[in-house]
Structure formats: C-alpha cells, structure tokens
Design an enzyme around this catalytic site. Structure first.
Site, PDB file in Angstrom:
ATOM      1  N   CYS A 133      74.886 -18.788 -20.073  1.00  0.00           N
ATOM      2  CA  CYS A 133      76.001 -19.082 -20.964  1.00  0.00           C
ATOM      3  C   CYS A 133      77.224 -18.249 -20.686  1.00  0.00           C
ATOM      4  CB  CYS A 133      75.570 -18.815 -22.392  1.00  0.00           C
ATOM      5  SG  CYS A 133      75.405 -17.061 -22.719  1.00  0.00           S
ATOM      6  N   GLU A 154      76.032 -18.878 -13.152  1.00  0.00           N
ATOM      7  CA  GLU A 154      76.035 -19.767 -14.318  1.00  0.00           C
ATOM      8  C   GLU A 154      76.930 -20.997 -14.173  1.00  0.00           C
ATOM      9  OE1 GLU A 154      76.957 -16.185 -16.219  1.00  0.00           O
ATOM     10  OE2 GLU A 154      75.628 -16.561 -17.911  1.00  0.00           O
TER      11      GLU A 154
HETATM   12  N1  MCN Z   1      75.654 -14.818  -4.639  1.00  0.00           N
HETATM   13  C1  MCN Z   1      76.131 -14.953  -3.339  1.00  0.00           C
HETATM   14  N2  MCN Z   1      77.478 -15.106  -3.121  1.00  0.00           N
HETATM   15  C2  MCN Z   1      78.355 -15.123  -4.167  1.00  0.00           C
HETATM   16  C3  MCN Z   1      77.868 -15.010  -5.497  1.00  0.00           C
HETATM   17  C4  MCN Z   1      76.508 -14.831  -5.689  1.00  0.00           C
HETATM   18  O1  MCN Z   1      75.335 -14.967  -2.405  1.00  0.00           O
HETATM   19  N3  MCN Z   1      79.668 -15.263  -3.943  1.00  0.00           N
HETATM   20  C5  MCN Z   1      74.223 -14.609  -4.894  1.00  0.00           C
HETATM   21  C6  MCN Z   1      73.969 -13.206  -5.430  1.00  0.00           C
HETATM   22  O2  MCN Z   1      73.826 -12.263  -4.431  1.00  0.00           O
HETATM   23  C7  MCN Z   1      72.719 -13.398  -6.259  1.00  0.00           C
HETATM   24  C8  MCN Z   1      72.887 -14.822  -6.800  1.00  0.00           C
HETATM   25  O3  MCN Z   1      73.800 -15.486  -5.909  1.00  0.00           O
HETATM   26  O4  MCN Z   1      71.580 -13.298  -5.453  1.00  0.00           O
HETATM   27  C9  MCN Z   1      73.466 -14.847  -8.225  1.00  0.00           C
HETATM   28  O5  MCN Z   1      74.530 -13.956  -8.283  1.00  0.00           O
HETATM   29  P1  MCN Z   1      75.527 -13.766  -9.523  1.00  0.00           P
HETATM   30  O6  MCN Z   1      76.409 -14.938  -9.634  1.00  0.00           O
HETATM   31  O7  MCN Z   1      76.131 -12.439  -9.366  1.00  0.00           O
HETATM   32  O8  MCN Z   1      74.608 -13.772 -10.825  1.00  0.00           O
HETATM   33  P2  MCN Z   1      73.564 -12.647 -11.311  1.00  0.00           P
HETATM   34  O9  MCN Z   1      72.804 -12.152 -10.163  1.00  0.00           O
HETATM   35  O10 MCN Z   1      74.245 -11.680 -12.196  1.00  0.00           O
HETATM   36  O11 MCN Z   1      72.586 -13.541 -12.161  1.00  0.00           O
HETATM   37  C10 MCN Z   1      72.818 -13.837 -13.508  1.00  0.00           C
HETATM   38  C11 MCN Z   1      72.894 -15.315 -13.747  1.00  0.00           C
HETATM   39  C12 MCN Z   1      72.643 -15.578 -15.188  1.00  0.00           C
HETATM   40  S1  MCN Z   1      73.642 -14.810 -16.300  1.00  0.00           S
HETATM   41  C13 MCN Z   1      71.611 -16.377 -15.601  1.00  0.00           C
HETATM   42  S2  MCN Z   1      71.464 -16.677 -17.245  1.00  0.00           S
HETATM   43  C14 MCN Z   1      70.702 -16.931 -14.632  1.00  0.00           C
HETATM   44  C15 MCN Z   1      71.275 -17.063 -13.284  1.00  0.00           C
HETATM   45  O12 MCN Z   1      71.948 -15.986 -12.905  1.00  0.00           O
HETATM   46  N4  MCN Z   1      69.385 -16.682 -14.725  1.00  0.00           N
HETATM   47  C16 MCN Z   1      68.578 -17.011 -13.659  1.00  0.00           C
HETATM   48  N5  MCN Z   1      70.494 -17.642 -12.352  1.00  0.00           N
HETATM   49  C17 MCN Z   1      69.136 -17.532 -12.442  1.00  0.00           C
HETATM   50  N6  MCN Z   1      68.338 -17.871 -11.409  1.00  0.00           N
HETATM   51  C18 MCN Z   1      67.008 -17.674 -11.506  1.00  0.00           C
HETATM   52  N7  MCN Z   1      66.228 -18.032 -10.465  1.00  0.00           N
HETATM   53  N8  MCN Z   1      66.439 -17.116 -12.620  1.00  0.00           N
HETATM   54  C19 MCN Z   1      67.179 -16.777 -13.684  1.00  0.00           C
HETATM   55  O13 MCN Z   1      66.621 -16.214 -14.736  1.00  0.00           O
HETATM   56 CU1  CUN Z   2      74.059 -15.966 -21.426  1.00  0.00          CU
HETATM   57  S1  CUN Z   2      72.466 -16.286 -20.189  1.00  0.00           S
HETATM   58 MO1  CUN Z   2      72.787 -15.087 -18.529  1.00  0.00          MO
HETATM   59  O1  CUN Z   2      74.239 -14.388 -19.161  1.00  0.00           O
HETATM   60  O2  CUN Z   2      71.659 -13.874 -18.740  1.00  0.00           O
END
Ligand code: MCN
Ligand code: CUN
Length: 786
Positions: A371, A740
């Site tokens: 979210c 997200e």
């Molecule tokens: N990445 C990349 N290049 C970018 C951006 C991201 O290669 N320009 C890669 C990152 O290195 C990371 C992945 O993509 O391995 C996700 O990165 P990012 O966008 O930074 O998100 P977060 O790692 O902070 O993950 C949080 C986000 C959220 S808030 C939820 S909710 C969610 C999501 O990720 N929950 C998940 N994806 C999910 N995916 C899985 N499998 N399981 C969850 O619980």
């Molecule tokens: Cu609001 S779901 Mo993700 O930000 O952990």
C-alpha cells in the site's frame, strides 16, 4: 581502462542474476518461524471473541487449568497486573493485548493458554468460559458518526465519539476558486473495500527469556526488527541491549508483518513467567480475522475542469475505517498516510483533501497489502476520477491524461499537495503502453464489436507514486526518524558480508544488494553474502515496507561500498607506490594513470588491508553507512488492460494487460519483473474477487480461503511488460522503488476497463471486487453498484 571487469558477468548492476535465496526456498530448506524448535518449548493458543462488541462480565479459566499439560492461562486481568493488558500502537493509540473491559471486534484476543503442545492449548482454550453482554455494533464509518452511536473506545479519556482524526491538507481557498471557474465539474463516489494481504506464512513468534543472563531472544515474523526491539523495550520495560529480535525467513509480508500483534506480547510474557521458550503461531483464520488488513476507505471526489480538458482543481474527501484500534504503521505526521500523493503525475494548480478516520467494531489495520502508506487508495481514486472526468468531457482517456501530465522538463515538480516529484517521462511511458496494446486498432475493434452486441473495454491507469520513506525531516514512526543503514565487511581474501537495516520477505535482497556491491567494488556478487533481520548483528534500520529498501537501505549499500573503495584506493596507492591522486579506478581494479598496465585488484587491496597496510592506517576493510534520503523516489507506471464483458452473465475476461514501468535504474531486471507480475496479480485479485466484508452483527465474512479468494495460475491473466528508464536524480545508483507499483496502479486499470466496456449503460461506478453479479446488476439495472 582495458582490464576492467564485465559488470554483467560478475553479477553487477543490470544483471539478470538468479535469486540466490531460492536455492534454499525451492529445496524446502527455508527456515521459517514454525521450523524453529527450541528445547523445552511451550505453545500458546489464543481464545478469540465470537462477538464484535460486548462487555465481558466474567471469564472462568478453572477448567482450562485442570487439563494436563497446561502450564499457564492468561487473561486481560492478569496482564493488567503487569501493566501489559494494553500496548501502544504505531500510530500513538493503544490496543488491547487481552481484553479486560470489552471486546471490540470479532476475533479479538480474550485469553490464552500456554501448554506442552498446541493441541492441548487449543483444547484448553475451548474449556474457558466467557460471559459476554452483547452491545450494539458499528461496521462502517456512516454508523460510526451518527448521533447516539455506541462509543467503541470508552476506555480512552477525551474520546467523546468514534472519530480518530479529522485531517486536511492542500489549498482550500485556491481549490474553491478553481471550482468557481470550472466549465465542468466531474464527481465520483467510491469504496476501496477491505482486503487482506494473506501472505503464505501467517504471523508467529518464539520468545526465549533466559533468567540467568536476563536476555530475551524473540524470533518473530517481522518486517521491521529494530522497531520491534524498541517497542518491546518500551512495552515490557526491558533494557534494549538485553533484547534480541530475529526475523527468520519470512513467507511473504506484504505489510501484514509490520505491526506488533498481541500474540507476540503474550509469548514474551509467557516465556518470562514460565522460564521456557514459548511459541505462538497463528492459524489462517486468526491471520485473516485479526491482523493488519488493507484499505477500507470511502472517497467522494470532485474535479474542476476546463472544456478543453485541463484539470483546474481537485477536491477529495475520504472516510477511513480503522477498526477498533488505530494501529496503522505510518509516518506520524500524515494521518491518512500518503493519500495526498494523489494526482502527483498531473499538473494541477489546486487541490484539497479532507480525511476522517473512525473507530468501528472491526479488526485494526488499514496500512498493508503493498500500500505504501495508502498510496494504493490514492492512485485508485485518482485514476477512477480521471476516467470519469474524461468521459464527462467526451475526451479520449489517453489524450486527457497526456494534456494534464507534468512535462519532462518540469522536474523537480511541486505537486498541488506539496510533494516534490523528482523525475519522469510520463508521456513516453504512455506512448509505449498505447503502442504495445495497439490502442487505435483496439478502439476500432471495440466499435465493431459493439455493433454486434459484444462489450469490449479498455482501461488505463497512469501514476507516479512516492516510494522510499524518509527523508527524516518529514518521516518518522513514533518519533524514530526514517533513514536506513548498511554495514560491509570485506574479508582478507576479498569475500564479504553485507548487513542492512532492511528485512527481505521475498523481495530478493540477498541477490540484489550483492549486485550493488559488485557494481561499486567489482567483487563478484557470488562473493558477497547478505544478511538481514537480526538486531544483534544488523545495523539499526527501519525495516522493509513502503518499497523503501532500494531507495534507502539500497542507497546505504552504495554509500558504504564507496567508503570501502575510498580506503582501498589508499591501499592501492601504497601497493603501487604512487600517490593517491595518480590512481584511477575501473571495475574491480585500481591502476596507475600514466601506466594502465600497472594495477592491483580490489582483492589484492583487501589482502593488504590485513597484511600490508601503510604506516598509520587503521587495519581492516570494513565500514558502515547511514543514509537519509533527500527525497522520496517517484517511479512512474502505465498499466493498460483490455477486457470483454459477457452481458448475459456479467463475467469479464482479461484480453490483454500491458505494463510499462519506470523505476529508474534496475538493479536486477528479472527481480523487478517478478515484483511487477506479483503486483499485477494482486491488482487483478482485488479488482475481481477479493474483499473482506462484515454482516450487521460484525461477523467477519472472509475468514478463510473459501470466502477470501486468492487467484490461482488458472484465473490469473498473462502480462506484457515494458520498461522506460529515467534514473533517479538523487539516488546514488539512480534506482527508484518498485515493490508496490503494480498493486498500487493496477486495480484502476482493470476496473476502468470493465467500466469502459459497460459505459453505454450510463453506469459510473461498480465498487470492487467486480464480481459477475455486480457487473450483471449494473448492466441490467443501469445503476451504480456499491
Ligand atoms: N529492485 C531492483 N531495481 C530497482 C528497484 C528494486 O532491482 N530499481 C529490486 C530490489 O533490489 C528488491 C526488489 O526489487 O530486491 C524490491 O525492491 P523495493 O522496491 O525497494 O521494495 P522493498 O524491497 O522495500 O520491498 C517492499 C515492498 C512492499 S512494501 C511490499 S508490501 C511487498 C513488496 O515489496 N511485499 C512483498 N513485494 C513483495 N514481494 C514478495 N515476494 N513478498 C512480499 O512480502
Ligand atoms: Cu503497506 S504494505 Mo508494504 O508497505 O510492507
């Protein structure tokens, strides 16, 4: 410059490196909470309330105590003697750990049993007799605010009604003026229903208090171990250095594993009292009925429009149903999360948002399920409003978006609600999407089909969203500023361990962080092990949610690697016997500028850091970095869906789904694509089948997978993915968040497509999920369906 390494070959930036964590996951070698067994471990089961609102007259636990194998039975009254009946939430409210006075939602924790095995504990729960006096129930915001509504939070001082907050942001006067000048005012009312992330693994914890050392170790399904450590220190009044939170492999989080749940607290107290390790593992119904859900927000939106298609102003009012306790994990400054990130991709002179949050007799939560602090609702409302406005003006929906987009040369751009967007190429993304879906041809096909009574529709959703909380000026949770961290230790032989304050739940950090180090240092990614989730070893960080890991912890990884490189440069100069200024860097190697053949590898520098450092240099090659981002990152997405609706049944089929994502530089394109496909599947699920509803008595409909539907491979449509890359101007490697995006932007594309298909009926809105009977009702009765 001739001997540098091939970045893709060493698994650096841009490599489609296979996820290293999957080695253990696909072999069944993951180490999840329920895999952990400690000697002498006891088990907690929770007795939950069958009623949504009732006074507790009495609780009789005597029969439960009599069952052999029962070690402890806890009630709210007993928790209260230790000041643990209530706990603080992450939004400055309080939440009952075990109910003392009343139960306030169905499924609320009323008592718990600690026994030798979970089955005994479960049986003993059933032997507890609770005498309830039922009270009137509130299940939506309308009921919550009527005159004489029963007061849900009568435990709180200064809480005369069920309103949690009335909040506003934006420019009211300017927006009013925009509406006075408008040629056309377009209006829409929507509900984004309550949904649930339902990760494969439910929540759980094992608390292990060691009386001899006074150390409390808690294994816990948490996305934010350091915040939990702080919370436990405050709630249980234990010294923080004696608390160790370990987040083992997580079977998905999706925001469901951010809050601190009563079960965690019970396990901790039980371990302190029994001096044994105590495990709590939630069952599926417990997870669906009581833990952090998503959405449940109502919107009234209005758009002031000029006849030629220019948006002059936007008014939004939202009503959020937070359930019985205000337990959102969100930046404390923003009461309805980042709802006011709506319309950030459009150049709109004035906007005003009012938001009201209320208590109801439902489980607490609201900020979960990919979210990004309610950006999901913001973008859904935005794109549904945009489609309605284009229809009202009779302007092509793609064109309407294009004329209102922020232009490529207009960054950084201040939005009407005050955010500063960083970069983007919105028009280009839209073009790529329209081209891929064959927009003009589809419009013709749709027209032809219409003549033969077939209903085809096309839905577009374009949005930029704020990912990566902080900066710390504006973002904090309970006063703790939102930055993040990385620590890198390069060993003598050039192998390394990297730790961050984030916590992967399936996103693949073990793979992608190593790629950032490979990019910065030229160490092969396979030589770097990544570890997260243990507060005794990881540097302090705020955890993983709001797609903040790449923007914040990922940036810290870059920065720490650069620190290491700076020290390695000194070592190289020493080894090459030249001054530091004469040393050049290429991937994996330093060389003498005037003699490029004379060089040393990063591995040779690492060895020297332990065996041959210059006089006066501290030995070792280790460092850490804390990163406080200057801004959020603003990825852009364009999702386009085509559907066919069967007018006889209301069933709709997805013909095509095109996704164009611009998340800046992609660390690992394959991981990014996985994130997008997962997100689109969730978007499709919410648009087509998922919601948690409640009957008038507050009974939760959707507490199992018969009623709460997860899309399987069978019904999930295929996706066509495209990319545009606009590097983030303020991120060290130009990356923006992606985790997200598709869940945030996707739902509106599906709903817009179905609404487009049935446009001739004059229906403006069918609320999600677009179940066939709702769509059928809209087609045949020609009215909105909520
Ligand atoms: N990445 C990349 N290049 C970018 C951006 C991201 O290669 N320009 C890669 C990152 O290195 C990371 C992945 O993509 O391995 C996700 O990165 P990012 O966008 O930074 O998100 P977060 O790692 O902070 O993950 C949080 C986000 C959220 S808030 C939820 S909710 C969610 C999501 O990720 N929950 C998940 N994806 C999910 N995916 C899985 N499998 N399981 C969850 O619980
Ligand atoms: Cu609001 S779901 Mo993700 O930000 O952990």
């Amino acid at each position: 410059m001739t001997q540098g390494l091939d970045e893709i070959k060493i698994g650096g930036l841009g490599a489609r490196r296979r996820r290293v964590e999957d080695n253990r996951f696909v072999r069944g070698r993951g180490n999840y909470i329920d895999d952990i067994v400690l000697p002498g471990m006891l088990h907690v089961e929770i007795l939950r309330s069958p009623l949504a609102h009732a006074r507790i007259r009495s609780i009789d636990t005597s029969k439960a105590w009599d069952i052999p194998g029962v070690r402890l039975v806890l009630t709210g009254e007993m928790m209260a003697t230790r000041n643990l009946a209530w706990m603080p939430t992450l939004s400055y409210d309080t939440q009952a750990v075990l109910a003392t006075d009343k139960v306030r939602f169905q499924g609320q924790e009323v008592a718990c049993v600690i026994a030798d095995d979970p089955y005994i504990a479960k049986d003993a729960c059933e032997a507890i007799v609770v005498d309830y006096e039922p009270l009137p129930v509130i299940v939506n915001p309308t009921q919550a605010v009527v005159e004489g509504a029963p007061l849900i939070r009568d435990d709180k001082e200064n809480q005369p009604d069920n309103v949690i907050y009335d909040w506003e942001v934006g420019d009211k006067a300017g927006t009013d003026r925009a509406f006075e000048r408008a040629d056309v005012v377009s209006k829409i009312e929507l509900h984004y229903p309550r949904s649930h992330p339902s990760p494969l693994e439910c929540c759980g914890s094992i608390a292990d208090f060691d009386r001899a050392t006074s150390k409390l170790t808690v294994y816990m399904t948490t996305q934010a171990p350091h915040i939990v450590r702080a919370a436990v220190a405050l709630i249980a009044e234990l010294p923080e250095h004696m608390i160790r939170i370990i987040s083992p492999d997580l079977g998905g989080g999706f925001g469901n594993k951010v809050p601190v749940y009563p079960g965690y607290v019970m396990a901790i107290l039980a371990s302190i009292l029994t001096e044994r390790p105590v495990k709590w593992v939630e069952d599926r119904s417990g997870n669906l009925i009581s833990t952090g859900f998503g959405r449940d927000v109502y919107l009234q939106g209005e758009m002031a429009l000029r006849r030629d298609g220019k948006i002059l102003g936007v008014r939004m009012h939202t009503d959020a149903d937070h359930g019985a306790f205000f337990g959102d994990a969100q930046p404390s400054k923003f009461k309805i999360g980042l709802m006011h990130s709506a319309f950030a991709c459009y150049d709109i002179p004035a906007a005003h948002l009012t938001a009201r949050g209320v208590y109801t007799n439902k489980a607490p939560g609201g900020v979960a399920y990919r979210c990004s602090f309610r950006v999901t609702e913001a973008m859904f409302f935005q794109e549904r409003m945009v489609q309605a406005a284009a229809d009202d003006l009779g302007i092509d929906q793609a064109e309407f978006r294009r004329v209102n987009f922020v232009r490529d040369d207009d960054f950084p751009h201040r939005t009407a609600f005050g955010f500063l967007t960083d970069s983007g190429q919105y028009g280009k993304c839209l073009d790529v999407g329209l081209e891929a879906v064959g927009y003009q041809e589809f419009l013709k096909e749709k027209e032809e089909a219409r003549k033969r009574g077939r209903l085809l529709g096309i839905g577009i959703s374009t949005m930029t969203e704020p990912l990566g909380a902080g900066n710390s000026r504006e973002f904090d949770i309970l006063g703790i500023k939102m930055f993040d961290s990385a620590e890198l230790r390069v060993h003598m032989t050039g192998k390394a361990i990297l730790r961050t304050g984030a916590r992967t739940q399936g996103q693949g950090h073990e793979t992608t962080w190593a790629q950032i180090v490979a990019h910065e240092l030229g160490l092969p990614a396979e030589d770097i092990v990544v570890e997260e989730g243990d507060t005794d070893t990881a540097p302090f960080g705020m955890g993983t949610y709001a797609s903040r890991s790449t923007p914040v912890a990922g940036a810290a990884v870059s920065m720490v690697a650069r620190k290491i490189r700076a020290k390695a440069r000194k070592l190289a100069a020493h080894l090459l016997e030249v001054s530091e200024e004469d040393v050049e860097w290429e991937l994996g190697r330093f060389y003498v500028r005037s003699a490029p053949d004379r060089g040393v590898t990063i591995q040779e520098c690492a060895m020297a850091a332990y065996s041959n450092m210059p006089d006066g240099m501290e030995p070792g090659l280790e460092g850490n970095a804390y990163y406080d981002p200057p801004n959020l990152t603003w990825p852009f997405a364009c999702y386009i869906v085509t559907v066919e609706v069967d007018p006889q049944t209301g069933v709709w089929d997805v013909l095509n789904t095109v996704a164009v994502d611009d998340c800046g530089v992609r660390i690992n394109p394959m991981v990014v694509e996985g994130q997008i496909m997962g997100g689109l599947t969730e978007a499709y699920a919410m648009a087509s089948m998922q919601f948690i509803t409640f009957d008038a008595e507050g009974n939760c409909v959707g507490s199992n997978f018969m009623d709460y539907l997860l899309p399987t491979a069978w019904e999930t449509p295929g996706y066509e993915l495209h990319e545009v890359v606009t590097p983030c101007p303020h991120h060290p490697i130009g990356a923006k968040g992606i985790g997200e995006c598709a869940t945030v932007g996707g739902p509106a594309a599906f709903v817009n497509a179905v609404m487009d298909a049935i446009k001739d009926t004059g229906v403006r809105n069918v609320d999600m999920p677009l179940l066939p009977d709702r769509v059928y009702e809209a087609i045949t009765q020609r009215h909105d369906v909520s």
